[in-house]
Design an enzyme around this catalytic site. Sequence first.
Site, PDB file in Angstrom:
ATOM      1  N   ILE A  51       0.811  -1.119   0.014  1.00 27.16           N
ATOM      2  CA  ILE A  51      -0.127  -0.031  -0.172  1.00 27.16           C
ATOM      3  C   ILE A  51       0.883   1.385   0.090  1.00 27.16           C
ATOM      4  O   ILE A  51       1.828   1.496   0.963  1.00 27.16           O
ATOM      5  CB  ILE A  51      -1.016  -0.112   1.247  1.00 27.16           C
ATOM      6  N   SER A  52       0.638   2.272  -0.827  1.00 28.67           N
ATOM      7  CA  SER A  52       1.546   3.056  -1.208  1.00 28.67           C
ATOM      8  C   SER A  52       1.557   4.164   0.069  1.00 28.67           C
ATOM      9  O   SER A  52       0.681   4.178   0.780  1.00 28.67           O
ATOM     10  CB  SER A  52       1.304   3.908  -2.592  1.00 28.67           C
TER      11      SER A  52
END
Length: 207
Positions: A51-52
């Site tokens: 997840i960025s």
Amino acid sequence: MVEHQLRRRGIADAQILDAFRTVPREAFVDEDQRHLAYGDHPLPIAAGQTISQPYIVALMIQAAGIGPGDRVLEVGAGSGYAAAVIAQIARDVVAIERQPALAESGRERLSRLGYPNIEIVEGDGTLGWPQAAPFDAILAAASGRHVPPPLIAQLAPGGRIVMPIGAAGDAQELVRGVMQPDGTLRLHRLAEVRFVPLIGAEGWDER
């Protein structure tokens, strides 16, 4: 997170800031990572993906100029977090994910949390999702060899695409492309970034 990681780093759009305040990032990571959910860094999720970091998600949304009437394609749905943030702003979001387990868990999570304007589909993100095109904006959460021609073809007139270019382990650049009236894509460089590789027919080979 919003004040220190986003606003102070140049994310000024009130709609984006409000969207990040609204979406519970801890609901999109594994339980053992929840205490880290609001740090300014990527986090691991299932299937070897990530997840960025919040700032990069915000930067991409801001660069794409997403507005309330827009139809948006996200390539690399992952846990569904970025799609949830985008859905607070855009009219509707199609998020494509090549990992079946991630696609299924993403659908369940977004349904449970109440995001009716997001559709998660399973497929090769480098080919886009032509049945829902054209898109006002396309965001890719993985780094490709180039901007895939199928994604360019699915942009509406004046549409924007934001994605990283470069191989995993090498220098990657986040770029913004804008569809011109003559059908060409004008690219602008935004920042140096680090993403997982974009796998698919118009991306990198799976190894």
